[in-house]
Design a protein around this motif. Structure first.
Motif, short mmCIF file in Angstrom:
data_model
loop_
_atom_site.label_atom_id
_atom_site.label_comp_id
_atom_site.label_asym_id
_atom_site.label_seq_id
_atom_site.Cartn_x
_atom_site.Cartn_y
_atom_site.Cartn_z
N LEU A 125 11.17 0.77 -1.12
CA LEU A 125 11.32 2.33 -1.49
C LEU A 125 11.60 2.35 -2.90
N ILE A 126 11.18 3.17 -3.62
CA ILE A 126 11.51 3.42 -5.02
C ILE A 126 11.70 4.82 -5.39
N THR A 127 12.86 5.04 -5.85
CA THR A 127 13.38 6.33 -5.92
C THR A 127 13.82 6.76 -7.46
N GLY A 128 13.86 7.90 -7.90
CA GLY A 128 14.10 8.07 -9.26
C GLY A 128 13.95 9.78 -9.77
N GLN A 129 13.26 9.65 -10.62
CA GLN A 129 12.76 11.14 -11.03
C GLN A 129 11.46 11.16 -11.64
N THR A 138 0.85 -1.21 -0.02
CA THR A 138 0.05 0.01 -0.11
C THR A 138 0.92 1.31 -0.07
N GLU A 139 0.59 2.13 -0.99
CA GLU A 139 1.39 3.48 -0.97
C GLU A 139 1.09 4.39 0.28
N MET A 140 2.16 4.79 0.86
CA MET A 140 1.79 5.66 1.97
C MET A 140 1.42 6.92 1.42
N LEU A 143 7.38 5.58 -1.12
CA LEU A 143 7.58 4.26 -0.12
C LEU A 143 6.16 3.60 -0.15
N TYR A 144 6.21 2.30 -0.07
CA TYR A 144 5.36 1.25 -0.05
C TYR A 144 5.35 0.54 1.11
N THR A 145 4.34 0.46 1.84
CA THR A 145 4.47 -0.44 2.89
C THR A 145 3.81 -1.82 2.67
N ASN A 146 4.12 -3.20 3.09
CA ASN A 146 3.80 -4.33 3.04
C ASN A 146 2.62 -4.67 3.96
N ASP A 147 1.39 -4.82 3.35
CA ASP A 147 0.51 -5.17 4.02
C ASP A 147 0.41 -6.76 4.60
N GLY A 148 0.92 -7.51 3.88
CA GLY A 148 1.03 -8.97 4.40
C GLY A 148 1.99 -9.59 3.60
N ALA A 154 14.57 -0.42 -3.49
CA ALA A 154 15.36 -1.11 -2.14
C ALA A 154 14.30 -1.49 -1.32
N PHE A 155 14.48 -2.86 -0.56
CA PHE A 155 13.64 -3.33 0.42
C PHE A 155 14.29 -3.20 1.86
N ALA A 156 13.39 -2.91 2.87
CA ALA A 156 13.77 -3.03 4.12
C ALA A 156 12.49 -3.11 5.12
N ASP A 157 12.51 -3.54 6.33
CA ASP A 157 11.40 -3.21 7.21
C ASP A 157 11.39 -2.00 7.76
#
Length: 152
Positions: A37-41, A8-10, A51-56, A24-27
């Motif tokens: 986390l996706i970064t770019g332009q 789910t997108e923050m 930043l997308y949080t994993n819902d499950g 990049a992936f992290a808790d």
């Protein structure tokens, strides 16, 4: 992200769509699953991130012949080892087929197994797969489930 619906997108952030990006992936939220986390332009070449949080856990969402889907968990994901594990609750005795597909749908690996009702875990040898993204399918002729996974 779309597709499996597990992230789910923050919301409430001032970011636009991301192009020419890194991932990049992290808790991030401390719930013991990997967030992304996706970064770019953006289209104006301004640097941005999402930043997308994993819902499950990653699980299947595709429907098959009778509308039922296999709900399963594939771990570790992403994987840096030569083996991934697929676990689910079998509801009946019978044959199941595991398939590993490339992102273009090409069949890369196939494994046939027999299950009895209860908690079931299979190991899948992915040593022959190069770094990249893949799909794991689980089906028994009545139900089908698909999950995306990453080999590092």
């Amino acid at each position: 992200m779309t597709g499996g619906g597990t992230f789910t997108e923050m919301t409430g952030t001032p970011f636009e769509g991301v192009e020419a990006s890194s991932i990049a992936f992290a808790d991030v939220d401390g719930d013991n699953d990997q967030d992304v986390l996706i970064t770019g332009q953006n289209s104006s070449f301004a640097r941005i991130s999402k930043l997308y949080t994993n819902d499950g856990m990653i699980s299947s969402t595709d429907d098959f012949t009778i509308g039922d889907s296999f709900d399963f968990v594939l771990f570790p994901n992403p994987s840096a080892s030569s083996t991934v594990f697929l676990t689910f609750e079998a509801t009946e005795t019978g044959a199941v087929t595991l398939k590993v597909l490339g992102v273009n749908g090409t069949l890369l690996l196939e494994q046939n197994e027999f299950v009895i009702p209860g908690h079931t875990t299979f190991s899948v040898d992915i040593a022959s797969l190069p770094t990249g993204s893949y799909f794991m399918q689980l089906e028994n002729g009545k139900k089908l489930g698909t999950a995306k996974f990453i080999v590092q």
